[in-house]
Design a protein around this motif. Sequence first.
Motif, PDB file in Angstrom:
ATOM      1  N   ASN A 137     -14.359  -7.516  -1.238  1.00  0.00           N
ATOM      2  CA  ASN A 137     -15.134  -6.337  -0.870  1.00  0.00           C
ATOM      3  C   ASN A 137     -14.649  -5.114  -1.621  1.00  0.00           C
ATOM      4  OD1 ASN A 137     -16.209  -8.062   1.098  1.00  0.00           O
ATOM      5  ND2 ASN A 137     -14.496  -7.598   2.438  1.00  0.00           N
ATOM      6  N   GLY A 138     -13.926  -5.355  -2.697  1.00  0.00           N
ATOM      7  CA  GLY A 138     -13.345  -4.233  -3.421  1.00  0.00           C
ATOM      8  C   GLY A 138     -14.315  -3.536  -4.348  1.00  0.00           C
ATOM      9  N   ARG A 168       0.975   4.429  -2.678  1.00  0.00           N
ATOM     10  CA  ARG A 168       0.414   5.639  -2.058  1.00  0.00           C
ATOM     11  C   ARG A 168      -1.041   5.446  -1.624  1.00  0.00           C
ATOM     12  NH1 ARG A 168       2.376  11.073  -4.952  1.00  0.00           N
ATOM     13  NH2 ARG A 168       0.791  11.801  -3.504  1.00  0.00           N
ATOM     14  N   LEU A 169      -1.277   4.318  -1.009  1.00  0.00           N
ATOM     15  CA  LEU A 169      -2.656   4.032  -0.597  1.00  0.00           C
ATOM     16  C   LEU A 169      -2.788   3.890   0.917  1.00  0.00           C
ATOM     17  CD1 LEU A 169      -3.699   1.488  -3.330  1.00  0.00           C
ATOM     18  CD2 LEU A 169      -4.680   3.742  -2.952  1.00  0.00           C
ATOM     19  N   LEU A 170      -1.769   4.317   1.645  1.00  0.00           N
ATOM     20  CA  LEU A 170      -1.853   4.215   3.101  1.00  0.00           C
ATOM     21  C   LEU A 170      -2.972   5.097   3.608  1.00  0.00           C
ATOM     22  CD1 LEU A 170       1.897   4.404   4.110  1.00  0.00           C
ATOM     23  CD2 LEU A 170       0.375   2.439   4.363  1.00  0.00           C
ATOM     24  N   LEU A 227       0.834  -1.203   0.000  1.00  0.00           N
ATOM     25  CA  LEU A 227       0.000   0.000   0.000  1.00  0.00           C
ATOM     26  C   LEU A 227       0.866   1.250   0.000  1.00  0.00           C
ATOM     27  CD1 LEU A 227      -2.784  -1.088   2.521  1.00  0.00           C
ATOM     28  CD2 LEU A 227      -2.980  -0.881   0.035  1.00  0.00           C
ATOM     29  N   ARG A 256      -2.648  10.483  -9.392  1.00  0.00           N
ATOM     30  CA  ARG A 256      -3.937   9.864  -9.700  1.00  0.00           C
ATOM     31  C   ARG A 256      -4.138   9.773 -11.209  1.00  0.00           C
ATOM     32  NH1 ARG A 256      -9.131  11.147 -10.924  1.00  0.00           N
ATOM     33  NH2 ARG A 256      -8.865  13.390 -10.952  1.00  0.00           N
ATOM     34  N   ARG A 285      -2.226   5.943 -11.292  1.00  0.00           N
ATOM     35  CA  ARG A 285      -3.171   5.014 -10.680  1.00  0.00           C
ATOM     36  C   ARG A 285      -3.903   4.199 -11.744  1.00  0.00           C
ATOM     37  NH1 ARG A 285      -3.123   5.390  -5.477  1.00  0.00           N
ATOM     38  NH2 ARG A 285      -3.137   7.393  -4.351  1.00  0.00           N
ATOM     39  N   TRP A 286      -3.842   2.914 -11.588  1.00  0.00           N
ATOM     40  CA  TRP A 286      -4.555   1.945 -12.421  1.00  0.00           C
ATOM     41  C   TRP A 286      -4.013   1.898 -13.858  1.00  0.00           C
ATOM     42  CZ3 TRP A 286      -6.404  -0.831  -8.891  1.00  0.00           C
ATOM     43  CH2 TRP A 286      -7.292  -1.870  -9.147  1.00  0.00           C
ATOM     44  N   PHE A 314     -12.354  -8.811 -10.034  1.00  0.00           N
ATOM     45  CA  PHE A 314     -11.499  -7.697  -9.630  1.00  0.00           C
ATOM     46  C   PHE A 314     -10.177  -7.732 -10.388  1.00  0.00           C
ATOM     47  CE2 PHE A 314      -9.167  -4.689  -7.165  1.00  0.00           C
ATOM     48  CZ  PHE A 314     -10.140  -3.803  -6.751  1.00  0.00           C
ATOM     49  N   PHE A 324      -6.470  -6.321  -4.167  1.00  0.00           N
ATOM     50  CA  PHE A 324      -6.280  -6.147  -2.729  1.00  0.00           C
ATOM     51  C   PHE A 324      -6.528  -7.416  -1.952  1.00  0.00           C
ATOM     52  CE2 PHE A 324      -6.938  -2.065  -4.454  1.00  0.00           C
ATOM     53  CZ  PHE A 324      -6.248  -1.192  -3.647  1.00  0.00           C
ATOM     54  N   GLN A 325      -5.919  -7.408  -0.777  1.00  0.00           N
ATOM     55  CA  GLN A 325      -6.287  -8.436   0.191  1.00  0.00           C
ATOM     56  C   GLN A 325      -7.757  -8.189   0.497  1.00  0.00           C
ATOM     57  OE1 GLN A 325      -3.828  -8.263   3.657  1.00  0.00           O
ATOM     58  NE2 GLN A 325      -4.459 -10.286   4.340  1.00  0.00           N
ATOM     59  N   GLY A 326      -8.583  -9.181   0.338  1.00  0.00           N
ATOM     60  CA  GLY A 326     -10.012  -8.950   0.535  1.00  0.00           C
ATOM     61  C   GLY A 326     -10.623  -8.187  -0.620  1.00  0.00           C
TER      62      GLY A 326
END
Lengths: 454, 311, 349
Positions: free
Chosen positions: B101-102, B55-57, B51, B84, B88-89, B159, B96-98
């Motif tokens: 729920n993304g 830059r997703l902290l 993360l 961004r 980004r992307w 995802f 992501f982990q999980g």
Amino acid sequence: MSGKSSYLEEFSKSKAGMIGLALLLFLLVLSVYVVLAYPSNIASTWNNPESWQGNPAKAPPTWVTLLGVDAPPSLEFKGGQWANASVGSGNYNYSQSYTFKWTSKVTPSNIVFSPRFSGTPLEAEMTWSKPDGQSIVIYIASPQTNSNYDATDQDISQWIHQFVEAQTGTLQGTVTFGEELDALFDADGPNLLSNPVLQGTYHVRIDVLSRSPIALSPSSSLTVDGRSYGIMGTDLYGRPIQLGILLGLPYALELGAVTSVAAVVFGVVFGGISGYIGGRRDGFMQWFTLVFLALPALPFLVAISYSFTLSLISEALLIAALSWPFYAIIARSVALSVKSQAYVEADRAMGISAFRTFFTHFMPRLTPVTIAYTVLGIPAGILLAQTLAFLGIAPPNIVTWGGILDEAFVQEAALFGWWWWVFFPGMMIVVVATPFVLVGFALDKIVSPKVSAK
Amino acid sequence: MTLLEAKGLSIVFPTSRGEVKAVDQVDISLGEREFVGIAGESGAGKSTLALGMLRLLTPPGKVVAGEVLFHGTDILKLTDEQFRKDYRWTKLAMVFQGSMNGFTPVFTIGSQLKEVLALHGREASDSTISKLLETVDLDNSIASRYPHELSGGQKQRAFIAMALSLEPEVLVTDEPTTALDVITQATIINLLKRLRKELGISVLLITHDLALISEAVERLYVMYAGGVVEEGPSIDFFAKPKHPYSQGLLTSTPTLTSNEIKGIPGFLPDLANLPPGCRFTPRCPFAMEVCKRDYPPLKGVGGERVACWLY
Amino acid sequence: MTFRRFLVVKTISYAVALVATVSILYVGIYPSLQRVIKDQATAEGQQFQQSLVRAHANLTQKQIGQQVAAFKATFLAQFGFNQPLPVKFALQLQNLFTFHFGSSYFTLAPNGSNQVSSIIAAYLPNTIVLFTTGTILVVLAGSIVGLLAARSAGGKLDRSIPFIAVFHSSLPTWWVGFLFIAFFAYTLNLFPSGGINSVPPPVGLVPRFGDFLLHLTLPLAAFFVVNVGGFAYVIRSLVFSTMGEDFVLTAKARGISNNRILFRHVLRTVSPSIATQSILNVASSFAGAITVEVVFRWPGLGLLTYDSILSNDLPVIIATTFILTIVLLLGLYLGELCYGVLDPRIRSG
Ligand SMILES: Nc1ncnc2c1ncn2[C@@H]1O[C@H](COP(=O)(O)OP(=O)(O)OP(=O)(O)O)[C@@H](O)[C@H]1O
Ligand SMILES: [Mg+2]
């Protein structure tokens, strides 16, 4: 996972919560004082306008004088011993003198003489001496004990009218109601009734004459009703708003507490069970909650009050019966999130009966929320009860702020500028509700994340 | 050629107990078209590292030292808006982990795919969507469904499709297989392998399940308590792990519910109160005096680099 | 669950709830309702007697007495008197549900009728206008403020919201109305102090509507001020907890701008909860809405109730209670439907 002590510790860190708690304690102490200090029939005294004649009516609080408003407070003379002198041939004379300084540019709103005695006096004679030396003599024939004679009463006003006639040369009939005070306080002369108020020292001497010895009590009094009163002023009947506020306090607190404990405990257990058991029974319980949620508390209570006489407890329970659905809905959603946490599942897997799990593991998780919402629920109960009182529905023989405000509304106090009559009782509702909200929010903040954290 | 690189990256979470040093002085690199793994037990700081690099902290977590280079540019120095828009992307995507729920729960899968395409100025037609879903072996009908109508594995794959939608250069996947059954786990890993080959992207795969990735990754980092303890080509690593922790990790069988790895007794140290010296010392069967005193630097051992006083 | 099924299930459950709620109401008002019906019987009996005397001058006192008694008995029979309790209950409930409330003691409808149903029909729309507008404003403004506060967590707006919410829980709406009257109507003379239009109302449609809006402003503002803080507070917590969910982070990773995440992804996700909260708000602000009518003499059911309490007009009180129950339930039902439309788990499938 953290115990009670850590909740307390966290709570003590919340400034708003601590302020709320301090305020709350103050209100509790105050209401205990009220219950102890006033007789239990004080409400009927409150509701009897006669009892308040000694106070100026519609008077603003005295502290407005600090803002430059000329609104003198009342003066009361009471407790003096009567000097007695036998004046021969079986006549007895009892007398007392009062002296006061009047510095205001406006007249008082009234003067009231209240004799207290046993026996049958012949007459009371009041000699009213103004700073300029003029005197008005008033004869009250066969005065009655426990009566209040004020300046507009026939017994007194007829003598004042004579004095006015003597000064102005016009007929008595030209004195309109209330102008008696101008006669008593204004500078003398042909323009007596429109002259400025005389500032200076006034002497009032009272003589009571009797054919047989009588006992005059020191509790007889002479009151000069001012144009301001106390910290919060008076209403239309001269009732002190500050007294009404004190008398309304125990009722507000007690009603709020009973209502909220009943509503929250029932609501949380009901909603908790509903969320815990799930399935069809949960669906039914939710529906049941809806049935009560849909009962509009206000008109319903009004309608019910025509079927049954309310008492404090029955009113509180009725309000509770109408407000528990809110807590049930919240508790159900908390229950759902608690349920999704692993340990409840683990208990199930270990074969502990669902019922026991509910009370040993589940309810304890809901307890903090219950406490927080009980606290938050109290002002809701208080608000509803005061609103009902405002509509004229309250248990008999109880002084309520809502009731005081209803009077203010009926008398259009807001439009006449009698702001104190509107402001203080309403503010009191806010003042009493706020500490509960502060404490409740503080508790809620501590408790909620711990419950919902996964 | 190195594509993405972290140099001396340190990330902390200030808490009431003190600063949790979740990532401490970590160097890590990912080459072009490379498939690299990061392994370590739960709480080692793998997700935080990933993360941080993207830059997703979320606050209070913050990077306190180091840089993250992408094609040589330090992306931590860019403005939010610049990063961004340009990175980004489009260049850096992450599963992501999980990721289950993304997806935003109230939009259909298709509309979320379209949104990301449209926002970055790509063609967002139905056929693009169905092609994307096809790459992850999902049926076209998935597009009109809501996230809650998909199985966990389907969501995970959907995802991944979303992550691939802008053809990024780097795909970071954080435990893409947790909470899935063994067969689906293998399918997902194979899918990643295939995609990397077909699309030519670089993949950074985070996991605590070494067995699963042994055949997939070319190179491997092992993390322990916020630091890298071993790094090297997977052939060498799986032939003989050098660090005592890696050895334990490989022989252990991690489970989903327990944080503890059975092969290694003891727990991770408290990251807010790290002892000096090697952090594995309390659990290490070969612990020596020096281990308690000094932190071992990474040094070359065979084809690998290991942070251990044994070598 | 498909949306149609949701619709059917909810409609049935609300319809049954309506009957259940009204039954509870019935139990509560039972003694007074019987009294009212008997009073009505007596009043109608007297009218009947007068018309009888006028029409048939040759009837004896006894004959008249018999006929009147028979008339009263028929009247009471309509309400199930001298019938078993369940039948009585059913009959009286039927009368309530068909809006047969009888005639009022004192109150008159603007058209002069003393039929309670026409009185209610005249007052009800005003309540609905005030309450619906107020609720919509509170929900809209509360949601926006709540969202903005959650966006800049710890900011000025965010920190002030709990204070506004304290207001919500401790301010009586009608008292705020008082203060507004004292300040905006009495001191500043900006707004009329009450009523729904000037007397006489201005001529022309537009000035008339403007006049109406002017009268609506203060009661609406009082309702709004009291309720918006609490609503914003709830929305803020909702948004706040949603912002911590995984999908927000992944949306950020996808390069979606913060505003778009907040106003599209988060807002749409919490909107079913906003609907639920609005339902609760409808129920909890109801009392305030009808008392604010009293203070501003807004001719709605609240004012009607108040005036009927003053004149002890029991039939009117019973009828307003019944109608307000239906209004509230209808409001809750609409909120539930909104929830159904907004939540994809219900809408799709
Ligand atoms: N918001 C936070 N506040 C404080 N500490 C945190 C926070 N987030 C993570 N940590 C700590 O940082 C450390 C690293 O966490 P991280 O999620 O990166 O571990 P991980 O290696 O990804 O584990 P897992 O395999 O379980 O996903 C952990 O010790 C965790 O307790
Ligand atoms: Mg992780």
